[in-house]
Design a protein around this motif. Structure first.
Motif, short mmCIF file in Angstrom:
data_model
loop_
_atom_site.label_atom_id
_atom_site.label_comp_id
_atom_site.label_asym_id
_atom_site.label_seq_id
_atom_site.Cartn_x
_atom_site.Cartn_y
_atom_site.Cartn_z
N LEU A 54 -55.01 -65.04 -63.42
CA LEU A 54 -53.96 -64.06 -63.69
C LEU A 54 -53.24 -64.38 -64.99
O LEU A 54 -52.99 -63.49 -65.82
N ALA A 55 -52.91 -65.66 -65.21
CA ALA A 55 -52.20 -66.06 -66.43
C ALA A 55 -53.04 -65.76 -67.67
O ALA A 55 -52.52 -65.24 -68.67
N GLN A 56 -54.34 -66.04 -67.61
CA GLN A 56 -55.21 -65.81 -68.76
C GLN A 56 -55.31 -64.32 -69.08
O GLN A 56 -55.30 -63.92 -70.25
N GLN A 57 -55.39 -63.48 -68.05
CA GLN A 57 -55.51 -62.04 -68.28
C GLN A 57 -54.20 -61.45 -68.80
O GLN A 57 -54.19 -60.55 -69.64
N LEU A 58 -53.09 -61.96 -68.31
CA LEU A 58 -51.79 -61.53 -68.83
C LEU A 58 -51.64 -61.94 -70.30
O LEU A 58 -51.18 -61.16 -71.13
N GLU A 59 -52.03 -63.18 -70.61
CA GLU A 59 -51.91 -63.66 -71.98
C GLU A 59 -52.80 -62.84 -72.92
O GLU A 59 -52.40 -62.52 -74.05
N ALA A 60 -54.01 -62.48 -72.45
CA ALA A 60 -54.90 -61.66 -73.27
C ALA A 60 -54.29 -60.28 -73.51
O ALA A 60 -54.42 -59.71 -74.61
N ALA A 61 -53.61 -59.72 -72.51
CA ALA A 61 -52.97 -58.41 -72.67
C ALA A 61 -51.83 -58.48 -73.68
O ALA A 61 -51.60 -57.54 -74.45
N ILE A 62 -51.11 -59.62 -73.69
CA ILE A 62 -50.00 -59.78 -74.64
C ILE A 62 -50.53 -59.97 -76.05
O ILE A 62 -50.11 -59.30 -76.99
N SER A 63 -51.50 -60.89 -76.21
CA SER A 63 -52.02 -61.17 -77.55
C SER A 63 -52.78 -59.97 -78.11
O SER A 63 -52.84 -59.77 -79.32
N LEU A 75 -51.75 -52.08 -65.70
CA LEU A 75 -52.77 -53.01 -66.13
C LEU A 75 -53.78 -53.21 -65.01
O LEU A 75 -53.43 -53.15 -63.84
N ASP A 76 -55.01 -53.47 -65.39
CA ASP A 76 -56.06 -53.80 -64.43
C ASP A 76 -56.34 -55.30 -64.52
O ASP A 76 -56.58 -55.83 -65.61
N PHE A 77 -56.30 -55.98 -63.37
CA PHE A 77 -56.62 -57.40 -63.31
C PHE A 77 -57.83 -57.57 -62.41
O PHE A 77 -57.82 -57.11 -61.26
N ALA A 78 -58.88 -58.21 -62.90
CA ALA A 78 -60.06 -58.49 -62.10
C ALA A 78 -60.00 -59.95 -61.66
O ALA A 78 -60.25 -60.86 -62.46
N LEU A 79 -59.61 -60.17 -60.41
CA LEU A 79 -59.44 -61.52 -59.88
C LEU A 79 -60.62 -61.87 -58.98
O LEU A 79 -60.87 -61.18 -57.99
#
Length: 261
Positions: free
Chosen positions: A35-44, A19-23
């Motif tokens: 980080l939590a928002q991007q992880l949640e978006a990847a899950i949903s 996964l790519d995370f842009a922090l």
């Protein structure tokens, strides 16, 4: 270590999946929340599927250039939402995405199945009971008239999502636990020749009682969504009254609002 504003890469799930995370470290938004928002978006969004692994907090903190407490806080926020679970000897694992349901005259079972949520049903009760004043009014029957009372616990990916209580006019439908655990109530109605036409529905919210929390694997006082619905067939007859509760951590309703011309 990732530079401010640069994508930070982290392994997630199988070794072939990243996964790519842009922090953005210059943003006033806390890094754990980003980080939590991007992880949640990847899950949903289905990028992370149930069963995928994120690795442990130490590895993630090194790969992302974040402190371990920051990564832990981000993960814990999604654990609290029921999207991730920590498994000893395995690591942090995706459990499921939140169920989002549009307000249409469809059954929860059909909606969950169409969304790939692997629904299962536990029938808690099926019996003939006298209609209470509220049930009688909803179904257009005399108070005390015989009705079918049905209670079910609905799970997705093995985890509870809703407690469903339904009342139907007596003799409307031949119900048995085996069929109800294999399919949805509305699907059984359609198979019996009942044409659902419309419904009146109310959505609300309240806190879970101790018994409800125990059944839904929540803490007492946790937020629950509530829904009361009376469904009518194409002759205008009330054929079902439902009073359901849903885990707010795993379930939401979608509304489409239109401007009147």
């Amino acid at each position: 270590m990732a530079k401010p504003g640069d994508p930070a890469r982290a392994a997630a799930g199988p070794a072939t999946h990243t996964l790519d995370f842009a922090l953005d470290r210059g943003s006033p938004v806390p890094l754990y929340y980003q980080l939590a928002q991007q992880l949640e978006a990847a899950i949903s969004g289905g990028v992370l599927a149930p069963g995928d692994l994120l690795g442990n907090e130490v590895d993630l903190s090194v790969r992302l250039g974040l402190s371990r407490p920051t990564v832990r806080q981000a993960i814990q926020s999604l654990v609290d939402k029921g999207l991730l679970v920590r498994r000893r000897g395995v690591g942090t694992q995706v459990v499921h995405s939140q169920v989002r349901r549009s307000l249409e005259l469809t059954s929860l079972y059909d909606d969950l199945e169409a969304a790939g949520q692997a629904p299962t049903t536990e029938v808690v009760r099926i019996e003939i009971v006298p209609a209470t004043p509220g049930v009688a009014a909803a179904l257009g029957l005399p108070e005390g008239a015989e009705v079918i009372a049905l209670e079910r616990l609905r799970r997705t990916h093995g985890l509870p999502v809703a407690l469903l209580s339904n009342h139907l006019p007596s003799g409307l439908l031949d119900l048995d636990a085996d069929r109800l655990e294999a399919t949805g109530l509305y699907r059984m109605m359609r198979a019996a020749g009942i044409t659902l036409h419309s419904a009146r529905q109310t959505v609300g919210a309240r806190s879970a009682t101790a018994e409800e929390a125990s059944r839904l694997d929540e803490k007492e006082g946790a937020a629950l969504l509530t829904m009361q619905r009376t469904a009518y067939d194409d002759t205008g007859r009330a054929v079902e009254y439902g009073s359901h509760i849903y885990r707010a951590s795993r379930y939401s309703f979608d509304f489409q609002l239109l401007v009147r011309p």
